[in-house]
Design a protein around this motif. Structure first.
Motif, short mmCIF file in Angstrom:
data_model
loop_
_atom_site.label_atom_id
_atom_site.label_comp_id
_atom_site.label_asym_id
_atom_site.label_seq_id
_atom_site.Cartn_x
_atom_site.Cartn_y
_atom_site.Cartn_z
N PHE A 171 13.67 -31.31 41.94
CA PHE A 171 14.39 -31.47 40.68
C PHE A 171 13.48 -31.89 39.53
O PHE A 171 13.88 -32.66 38.66
N ASP A 181 12.46 -30.37 36.88
CA ASP A 181 12.95 -30.00 35.55
C ASP A 181 14.33 -30.58 35.23
O ASP A 181 14.84 -30.40 34.13
N HIS A 182 14.95 -31.24 36.17
CA HIS A 182 16.27 -31.83 35.98
C HIS A 182 16.15 -33.35 36.14
O HIS A 182 16.49 -33.91 37.17
N ARG A 183 15.70 -33.97 35.11
CA ARG A 183 15.41 -35.41 35.15
C ARG A 183 16.64 -36.26 35.44
O ARG A 183 16.55 -37.30 36.08
N GLU A 184 17.81 -35.82 34.96
CA GLU A 184 19.02 -36.62 35.20
C GLU A 184 19.38 -36.65 36.68
O GLU A 184 19.85 -37.68 37.19
N ILE A 185 19.13 -35.58 37.40
CA ILE A 185 19.39 -35.57 38.85
C ILE A 185 18.39 -36.49 39.56
O ILE A 185 18.77 -37.24 40.47
N MET A 186 17.13 -36.44 39.14
CA MET A 186 16.14 -37.34 39.74
C MET A 186 16.50 -38.80 39.48
O MET A 186 16.37 -39.64 40.37
N GLN A 187 16.98 -39.10 38.30
CA GLN A 187 17.35 -40.48 37.99
C GLN A 187 18.47 -40.98 38.88
O GLN A 187 18.42 -42.10 39.38
N TRP A 188 19.49 -40.15 39.08
CA TRP A 188 20.59 -40.56 39.95
C TRP A 188 20.13 -40.69 41.40
O TRP A 188 20.57 -41.58 42.12
#
Length: 74
Positions: free
Chosen positions: A52, A54-61
């Protein structure tokens, strides 16, 4: 980039675990919980960063969920 940033922690935490082949590097920190818990944590971070990136919000969760799971377990 994920393996460069987070990958070395997999090896480092394994060498600090009770299962380390190098006895002088074994740490006392990993003995408190699961012997390979910190290794699994580093593997999870590496996979999340790779899949993930390129999908920082998924990594954060995903990163937030790891420590919260440890807190809620107790």
């Amino acid at each position: 980039m994920a393996f460069v940033a987070a990958g070395p922690f997999i090896l480092f935490t394994f060498l600090m675990s009770p299962y380390s082949p190098i006895k002088s590097m074994r740490g006392k920190t990993s003995e408190a919980g699961h012997g390979l818990g910190l290794v699994y944590y580093a593997i999870t971070w590496t996979i999340l960063a790779y899949v993930f990136f390129d999908h920082r919000e998924i990594m954060q969760w995903g990163f937030l969920r790891c420590p919260m799971g440890m807190v809620w377990r107790h």
